[in-house]
Structure formats: C-alpha cells, structure tokens
Design a protein around this motif. Structure first.
Motif, PDB file in Angstrom:
ATOM      1  N   LYS A  96     -59.086 -16.922  48.144  1.00  0.00           N
ATOM      2  CA  LYS A  96     -58.589 -18.205  48.658  1.00  0.00           C
ATOM      3  C   LYS A  96     -58.703 -19.299  47.601  1.00  0.00           C
ATOM      4  O   LYS A  96     -59.699 -19.402  46.894  1.00  0.00           O
ATOM      5  N   LYS A  97     -57.668 -20.132  47.537  1.00  0.00           N
ATOM      6  CA  LYS A  97     -57.708 -21.261  46.607  1.00  0.00           C
ATOM      7  C   LYS A  97     -58.820 -22.235  46.980  1.00  0.00           C
ATOM      8  O   LYS A  97     -59.402 -22.885  46.125  1.00  0.00           O
ATOM      9  N   SER A  98     -59.111 -22.312  48.279  1.00  0.00           N
ATOM     10  CA  SER A  98     -60.098 -23.273  48.754  1.00  0.00           C
ATOM     11  C   SER A  98     -61.471 -22.643  48.984  1.00  0.00           C
ATOM     12  O   SER A  98     -62.286 -23.194  49.713  1.00  0.00           O
ATOM     13  N   GLU A 142     -54.370 -29.051  40.209  1.00  0.00           N
ATOM     14  CA  GLU A 142     -53.249 -28.642  39.359  1.00  0.00           C
ATOM     15  C   GLU A 142     -53.403 -29.198  37.952  1.00  0.00           C
ATOM     16  O   GLU A 142     -53.042 -28.531  36.969  1.00  0.00           O
ATOM     17  N   VAL A 143     -53.918 -30.408  37.842  1.00  0.00           N
ATOM     18  CA  VAL A 143     -54.148 -31.008  36.523  1.00  0.00           C
ATOM     19  C   VAL A 143     -55.296 -30.301  35.818  1.00  0.00           C
ATOM     20  O   VAL A 143     -55.179 -29.899  34.653  1.00  0.00           O
ATOM     21  N   CYS A 144     -56.415 -30.127  36.529  1.00  0.00           N
ATOM     22  CA  CYS A 144     -57.597 -29.506  35.917  1.00  0.00           C
ATOM     23  C   CYS A 144     -57.325 -28.075  35.475  1.00  0.00           C
ATOM     24  O   CYS A 144     -57.831 -27.630  34.442  1.00  0.00           O
ATOM     25  N   GLY A 145     -56.530 -27.350  36.250  1.00  0.00           N
ATOM     26  CA  GLY A 145     -56.293 -25.945  35.948  1.00  0.00           C
ATOM     27  C   GLY A 145     -55.026 -25.663  35.163  1.00  0.00           C
ATOM     28  O   GLY A 145     -54.668 -24.490  34.963  1.00  0.00           O
ATOM     29  N   ILE A 147     -46.132 -24.116  37.762  1.00  0.00           N
ATOM     30  CA  ILE A 147     -47.460 -23.745  38.228  1.00  0.00           C
ATOM     31  C   ILE A 147     -47.314 -22.629  39.256  1.00  0.00           C
ATOM     32  O   ILE A 147     -46.581 -22.773  40.240  1.00  0.00           O
ATOM     33  N   PRO A 148     -47.979 -21.485  39.060  1.00  0.00           N
ATOM     34  CA  PRO A 148     -47.845 -20.360  39.995  1.00  0.00           C
ATOM     35  C   PRO A 148     -48.272 -20.745  41.419  1.00  0.00           C
ATOM     36  O   PRO A 148     -49.168 -21.575  41.615  1.00  0.00           O
ATOM     37  N   GLY A 149     -47.623 -20.126  42.386  1.00  0.00           N
ATOM     38  CA  GLY A 149     -47.879 -20.454  43.785  1.00  0.00           C
ATOM     39  C   GLY A 149     -49.320 -20.276  44.220  1.00  0.00           C
ATOM     40  O   GLY A 149     -49.803 -20.993  45.095  1.00  0.00           O
ATOM     41  N   ASP A 150     -50.049 -19.333  43.593  1.00  0.00           N
ATOM     42  CA  ASP A 150     -51.440 -19.132  44.002  1.00  0.00           C
ATOM     43  C   ASP A 150     -52.352 -20.250  43.515  1.00  0.00           C
ATOM     44  O   ASP A 150     -53.537 -20.282  43.850  1.00  0.00           O
ATOM     45  N   GLN A 151     -51.798 -21.177  42.734  1.00  0.00           N
ATOM     46  CA  GLN A 151     -52.557 -22.343  42.276  1.00  0.00           C
ATOM     47  C   GLN A 151     -52.089 -23.628  42.954  1.00  0.00           C
ATOM     48  O   GLN A 151     -52.558 -24.714  42.621  1.00  0.00           O
ATOM     49  N   VAL A 152     -51.139 -23.507  43.883  1.00  0.00           N
ATOM     50  CA  VAL A 152     -50.525 -24.662  44.535  1.00  0.00           C
ATOM     51  C   VAL A 152     -50.892 -24.651  46.014  1.00  0.00           C
ATOM     52  O   VAL A 152     -50.967 -23.585  46.637  1.00  0.00           O
ATOM     53  N   LYS A 153     -51.113 -25.818  46.582  1.00  0.00           N
ATOM     54  CA  LYS A 153     -51.580 -25.921  47.960  1.00  0.00           C
ATOM     55  C   LYS A 153     -50.639 -25.241  48.948  1.00  0.00           C
ATOM     56  O   LYS A 153     -51.085 -24.548  49.872  1.00  0.00           O
ATOM     57  N   LEU A 186     -39.900 -33.230  42.965  1.00  0.00           N
ATOM     58  CA  LEU A 186     -40.799 -33.774  41.949  1.00  0.00           C
ATOM     59  C   LEU A 186     -42.242 -33.830  42.436  1.00  0.00           C
ATOM     60  O   LEU A 186     -43.178 -33.722  41.638  1.00  0.00           O
ATOM     61  N   LEU A 187     -42.436 -33.992  43.742  1.00  0.00           N
ATOM     62  CA  LEU A 187     -43.787 -34.039  44.308  1.00  0.00           C
ATOM     63  C   LEU A 187     -44.327 -32.650  44.648  1.00  0.00           C
ATOM     64  O   LEU A 187     -45.488 -32.511  45.016  1.00  0.00           O
ATOM     65  N   GLY A 188     -43.479 -31.632  44.538  1.00  0.00           N
ATOM     66  CA  GLY A 188     -43.916 -30.280  44.846  1.00  0.00           C
ATOM     67  C   GLY A 188     -44.061 -30.009  46.324  1.00  0.00           C
ATOM     68  O   GLY A 188     -44.826 -29.141  46.734  1.00  0.00           O
ATOM     69  N   HIS A 189     -43.314 -30.752  47.152  1.00  0.00           N
ATOM     70  CA  HIS A 189     -43.396 -30.544  48.591  1.00  0.00           C
ATOM     71  C   HIS A 189     -42.597 -29.305  48.992  1.00  0.00           C
ATOM     72  O   HIS A 189     -41.584 -28.977  48.373  1.00  0.00           O
ATOM     73  N   LYS A 190     -43.031 -28.680  50.052  1.00  0.00           N
ATOM     74  CA  LYS A 190     -42.362 -27.474  50.527  1.00  0.00           C
ATOM     75  C   LYS A 190     -41.004 -27.833  51.117  1.00  0.00           C
ATOM     76  O   LYS A 190     -40.873 -28.819  51.832  1.00  0.00           O
ATOM     77  N   SER A 191     -40.008 -27.035  50.816  1.00  0.00           N
ATOM     78  CA  SER A 191     -38.673 -27.277  51.356  1.00  0.00           C
ATOM     79  C   SER A 191     -37.946 -25.942  51.481  1.00  0.00           C
ATOM     80  O   SER A 191     -38.437 -24.909  51.021  1.00  0.00           O
ATOM     81  N   ALA A 192     -36.760 -25.996  52.084  1.00  0.00           N
ATOM     82  CA  ALA A 192     -35.982 -24.767  52.268  1.00  0.00           C
ATOM     83  C   ALA A 192     -35.304 -24.320  50.979  1.00  0.00           C
ATOM     84  O   ALA A 192     -34.835 -23.200  50.872  1.00  0.00           O
TER      85      ALA A 192
END
Length: 328
Positions: A30-32, A156-159, A179-185, A266-272
């Motif tokens: 888990k990322k968290s 994301e910045v630190c890693g 940034i790979p998905g396993d590093q993104v919220k 640009l904000l990396g928000h989830k979309s279709a």
C-alpha cells in the motif's frame, strides 16, 4: 481448542494486535502503509491487547477522547478509525483459519466522526509565496517551487525519479515526467508538464543524485513538512500546509482561464480520459496552459481577502476584494 472450533464453531481467542500485524504483513504494497503503521502504533496502547470480538466504538472511545484532548484534528482521528474498520471487516469477511472459520463472526459498525474542524484550503498569493519560500532552506525552496508550479503532491515531489523523465519531440516542451500509478494517490499514471519555473528547478538538481530528483545531503526526503517547513511558517506567521501548494497551482490555473479539462490533466485528477496519451498538439496546449501562471499572462486575479486580525471587531457587510499581484 481444535474440537471447540471444528465441532462447536468456537473461534480461537485473538487480540487486536494479532489482526494488526496480519494486516500490515499483507498490505506492505500500500502507498499509505506508513500512515497505517503510524495509526496502529497510536492505537496499540488502547486496544492492542483487547480481544478482537471486543473491539467496537465503545472500546475505542478512550483513544478518541485522548486524541481530542491533545488537540488532534478529527480528520486525523478518522484515519485511525478507518484502519480499525478495515481490519475488522477483513477479520469478519476474508481472513479464515485452518478450521474454515473467519477470525470474527461479524464486524461491528465503526462510524467516522463528523469533521467540523477541517481546515479550509489556503491558496497563497504572490507576496505570501515569496515570504514563505525566502524563509525555507534551499532544498525545500526548490521542492516548493516545483510543487507550486506543477501541482504535485508532497509524496510525488519527494519520490520523483529521473527515470520517469520522458523526452518529447517538441522543442518548447523538451521533456515531461510520467509518475507511475503506484506512486499516485488515484492509482493512475500521472503526466507532469514543466513550465519555465519548474523546468529551472529541475535543471538545478541534475547531477546531485543518480535516482531521485530532490535530495538533501545525498538522501531523499519522505516529507516536505519537516522542521525546516515548520520554522518557515513560524517566521512568516503563515499557517500553510504543503498541500496548499497544490491548491495554489489549481487556483492560478483557473484565474489564468485554463479550461476545466486541462486543469484536471495538469492537477492529475482522475478522469475518463486516458491522461498519459496525448498528441503533440495536446501536449503543446497543456504546456502553454501551465506557463500562463509564470509568464504574466494570467494578469491580476481577484480573490476574497482573508479575514485578519487588523479588521478587529468591525462588521464586514460584504466581501472585501484584494488584487493579487501577477505571478512572476
């Protein structure tokens, strides 16, 4: 014990700590996970030795009361309650022993607390940004500059890794980071466009570390919210979280007239949309959009003036507006 389990369906006695350890071993991916470990360490003195079937809102109440006395925000307390709820649900519905019995017969309802004390986002204006960044140590200043110009989260910045940088055949853009998905919220690959300021911050890091972009004394940081950040907040009297840099980025894009769809990307928000597959024209469009917040084209933006102490006890009958200087 075996006869009780197989003949009478009586479950072996387990304490919450047993379940917590099993949970951590199974969820190391888990990322968290670091947050989960922190929560369980805080919970352990209160319910670690409690029989699993006796863990419920009543047995957790002492923990809740103590954390509130310590001034901990409700959102933080809810993080721990979420972990407890997840573990109990797994114990009742997923985890089975060698006798075919789940660890719990049923999971009690763990209700999250209403978050009435949540802190609202605090987008920075230019004067506040300049004061805060001037008070930061150099390595944090570079990371903050990158964050406020890309909308990247703290983790994301630190890693951020050099191998995630992709050269693109567009002269103006130069390169992007994916940034790979396993590093993104949200679990999706994230495209990071670099405006002029973010690009300069990146170039100043080249050669410092073979793997990570942002380092301090040759090692990566895991959080920007450290003693250096806290000291800068005290010096400037600005109650700013690292995540407010992302809010600032989004607010500036909107003020610059960037479309909702482009802001999402640009904000990396989830979309279709498949957000890491772009044509050259689309990439150039996003690059131009993200540069609007650093080249002066955004112009002055009207924002609600925050209520500050110098207003005293005057009654404000309508919103007071102030002009935020151009972002430079």
């Amino acid at each position: 014990m075996m006869r009780q389990a197989t003949v009478y369906g009586i479950r072996p006695k387990r304490i919450f700590r047993d379940a917590a350890i099993k949970f951590l071993l199974e969820h190391q991916h888990k990322k968290s996970i670091r947050v989960d470990v922190w929560c369980l360490k805080k919970l352990d003195p209160y319910i670690g030795d409690t029989p699993l079937e006796s863990v419920h809102m009543g047995s957790i109440q002492q923990y809740i009361d103590q954390r509130r006395k310590e001034g901990v925000k409700t959102k933080t307390i809810n993080l721990s309650l979420q972990v407890v709820r997840h573990i109990l649900n797994l114990a009742a519905g997923v985890w089975m022993d060698e006798h075919g019995l789940t660890w719990l017969a049923s999971a009690p309802k763990i209700k999250l607390l209403p978050e009435m004390d949540s802190r609202k986002p605090y987008p920075l204006n230019c004067e506040e940004q300049n004061r805060l960044f001037a008070a930061l140590p150099n390595h944090l200043r570079e990371m903050a500059l990158f964050a406020v110009n890309t909308g990247c989260r703290d983790s994301e910045v630190c890693g951020l890794e050099w191998e995630w940088e992709i050269k693109v055949p567009i002269r103006e853009v130069g390169s992007v980071f994916i940034i790979p998905g396993d590093q993104v919220k949200n679990g999706e690959d994230r495209l990071v466009l670099l405006n002029t300021i973010a690009r300069n911050a990146i170039e100043r890091q080249r050669g410092k570390h073979p793997k990570y972009v942002f380092v301090y004394q040759g090692r990566r940081l895991h959080h920007m919210l450290n003693n250096g950040w806290r000291k800068a907040r005290e010096i400037t009297d600005l109650s700013v979280r690292v995540h407010d840099l992302k809010h600032t980025f989004g607010r500036r894009l909107r003020s610059a007239g960037v479309s909702f769809e482009d802001r999402q990307d640009l904000l990396g928000h989830k979309s279709a949309r498949i957000t890491t597959h772009y044509s050259s024209a689309e990439l150039l469009n996003l690059w131009e959009a993200v540069n609007k917040i650093c080249d002066g084209r955004a112009g002055p933006a009207l924002t609600l003036l925050r209520q500050i102490s110098k207003l005293g006890h005057e009654k404000v009958t309508k919103p007071v507006l102030s002009v935020v200087p151009k972002v430079s």
